[in-house]
Design a protein around this motif. Structure first.
Motif, short mmCIF file in Angstrom:
data_model
loop_
_atom_site.label_atom_id
_atom_site.label_comp_id
_atom_site.label_asym_id
_atom_site.label_seq_id
_atom_site.Cartn_x
_atom_site.Cartn_y
_atom_site.Cartn_z
N LEU A 27 101.95 9.12 -9.91
CA LEU A 27 100.85 8.44 -10.58
C LEU A 27 101.07 6.93 -10.62
CD1 LEU A 27 100.06 10.87 -13.55
CD2 LEU A 27 98.68 10.45 -11.51
N PHE A 28 102.32 6.51 -10.75
CA PHE A 28 102.61 5.08 -10.68
C PHE A 28 102.20 4.52 -9.32
CE2 PHE A 28 105.48 1.62 -9.45
CZ PHE A 28 105.26 0.72 -10.48
N CYS A 29 102.49 5.26 -8.26
CA CYS A 29 102.11 4.81 -6.91
C CYS A 29 100.60 4.81 -6.71
CB CYS A 29 102.78 5.70 -5.87
SG CYS A 29 104.59 5.61 -5.86
N LEU A 30 99.89 5.66 -7.45
CA LEU A 30 98.43 5.74 -7.36
C LEU A 30 97.74 4.95 -8.46
CD1 LEU A 30 98.02 9.57 -6.61
CD2 LEU A 30 97.90 7.68 -4.97
N SER A 31 98.46 4.01 -9.05
CA SER A 31 97.95 3.26 -10.19
C SER A 31 96.56 2.68 -9.93
CB SER A 31 98.91 2.13 -10.53
OG SER A 31 98.35 1.26 -11.49
N PRO A 32 95.67 2.72 -10.92
CA PRO A 32 94.36 2.08 -10.77
C PRO A 32 94.47 0.57 -10.61
CG PRO A 32 94.68 2.86 -13.03
CD PRO A 32 95.78 3.43 -12.21
N ALA A 33 95.64 0.01 -10.90
CA ALA A 33 95.89 -1.42 -10.69
C ALA A 33 96.66 -1.64 -9.39
CB ALA A 33 96.65 -2.00 -11.87
#
Length: 442
Positions: free
Chosen positions: A146-152
């Motif tokens: 999820l960190f790698c897919l962060s919306p930012a």
């Protein structure tokens, strides 16, 4: 790849990057052309197209500071950690390319290298931190993903501080969990040279002090003093930069120039003045009708924050309050504490408590004091946000593997997990395209 591949789809909202890196085929007829240094930084169009998407918005400031230091008062809103590291990489790893590639392009490439390597290492550090706190490999893997897919996402790959700060924040937390408090304080002090919110990490040592108070130990006072010292170490990085600003802009100023108003304040905090004066940050300053679109952009992340706080309070709030109540004096004037054997983690105070407290504090601060739309990238370094989302997604996956069910709560959890994944991937992809073409949000 998406960031570099989608640039140039439309005319840039801002021309700052193009003026910094004009392609060699560009023509400037009349008007104000690029300065001499920009002209010397002209690149082949393919190279310019690669670099430009990474130099947007605040990246322009970081690049300028790395290149020639702090020149203007408002530039002190941007901490020196990333520019210093960019200069170090440019003068070491990229030094063989000096003379073959324009200096400005080398600074940009060093920033791209630093930020992307930091982001990769931050994902690994978040995985290890999650394993230390929860000891669940599947949760740790989901959290890192999820960190790698962060919306930012664009802010983790462009020349921004998010990736580097996340790496330092997570690394310090790993050391803190391993009870290497002095090393954790030193790492977090460095984080204060990257982003100002690094000073909030002193809250972890307040948590350690609470743990010491709850322990039945004769060295309780010593532990509290140590935590106070470590907190001062954490603050040292940010404080050093404030002193640098004061010495540069207030001390020895020519009499012909009127002193800046913040110089006479106690303490003379340049950062607070710059944020208020140049960026209009302050209590409820952003709460105007014209900023409603930005509140809508921030709404999903603020909703996630509210949901995370609610779930944590429901699951662990009572135990936490019961543990903290033991700090209240009893009728005899002594602290209410158990006389059980000393434990590293007292009953009722979970290891993830300071992480959720940090998330809550940042949420309130962003909502009341900041340009609220930056909350999405502000939370890239908040482990608790990823833990909440990872737990939600993992729980929904388990339900689906077991054949689902008619339980309304389980169906609601599955819907929330789908919404979270859609937000992470969808919002992140849209933001990448907008960022690559110099459009908000930033």
């Amino acid at each position: 790849m998406l960031l570099a591949g989608t640039t140039g789809l439309t005319a840039d909202y801002d021309s700052s990057s193009t003026l910094l890196f004009p392609a060699r085929h560009d023509r400037y007829d009349g008007g104000v052309g690029p300065d001499e240094q920009a002209a010397s930084s002209a690149l082949p169009s393919a190279a310019a197209k690669f670099i430009l998407p990474f130099v947007r918005w605040d990246s322009v400031y970081f690049l300028a500071i790395a290149e020639r230091g702090y020149r203007y008062e408002q530039e002190h809103a941007f901490m020196p950690g990333l520019p210093l590291l960019m200069r170090a990489v440019k003068n070491s790893i990229l030094y063989p390319f000096t003379g073959e590639i324009p200096d400005r392009a080398l600074f940009a490439l060093s920033g791209i290298l630093v930020c992307n390597v930091s982001t990769v290492l931050a994902a690994i550090a978040l995985y290890r931190l999650t394993m230390l706190v929860y000891k669940k490999e599947s949760l740790a893997a989901t959290t890192a993903l999820l960190f790698c897919l962060s919306p930012a996402a664009p802010f983790l790959t462009a020349i921004y501080t998010e990736g580097l700060f996340a790496l330092l924040s997570f690394s310090g937390a790993i050391l803190f969990q391993r009870r290497k408090d002095c090393l954790a304080a030193l790492v977090w002090s460095l984080s204060g040279l990257v982003r100002s919110n690094g000073i909030l990490l002193v809250g972890f040592f307040a948590f350690r002090a609470l743990c010491a108070l709850l322990e039945s130990s004769s060295v309780r006072a010593v532990a509290i003093i140590k935590c106070a010292i470590y907190s001062l170490i954490v603050l040292a990085g940010f404080a050093a930069f404030q002193y640098y600003g004061y010495a540069s802009l207030c001390v020895g100023e020519p009499e012909a120039l009127s002193p800046r108003p913040w110089c006479a304040k106690t303490p003379p905090l340049l950062y607070s003045f710059v944020q208020e004066h140049y960026w209009n940050n302050g209590f409820l300053r952003y709460w105007t009708a014209q900023q409603l679109p930005n509140f809508l952009l921030a709404a999903p992340m603020l909703a996630i924050s509210a949901a995370g706080a609610r779930r944590y309070a429901q699951a662990h709030g009572r135990d936490t309050i019961a543990a903290l109540a033991r700090l209240l004096p009893s009728r005899g004037g002594r602290l209410r504490r158990r006389s059980a054997t000393v434990t590293t983690q007292p009953p009722g105070l979970r290891a993830d408590l300071p992480f959720y407290a940090l998330w809550a504090a940042l949420s309130l601060y962003a909502l009341l004091f900041m340009h609220v739309q930056v909350v999405t990238r502000l939370f890239t370094s908040v482990p608790a946000m990823y833990w909440f989302c990872a737990e939600t997604v993992s729980a929904a996956a388990r339900v689906r593997r077991n054949g689902g069910g008619d339980d309304g709560r389980k169906q609601k959890g599955a819907w929330l997990a789908d919404a979270l994944l859609f937000y992470f991937v969808g919002y992140g992809a849209v933001t990448i395209v907008l960022f690559a073409n110099f459009y908000p949000p930033a």
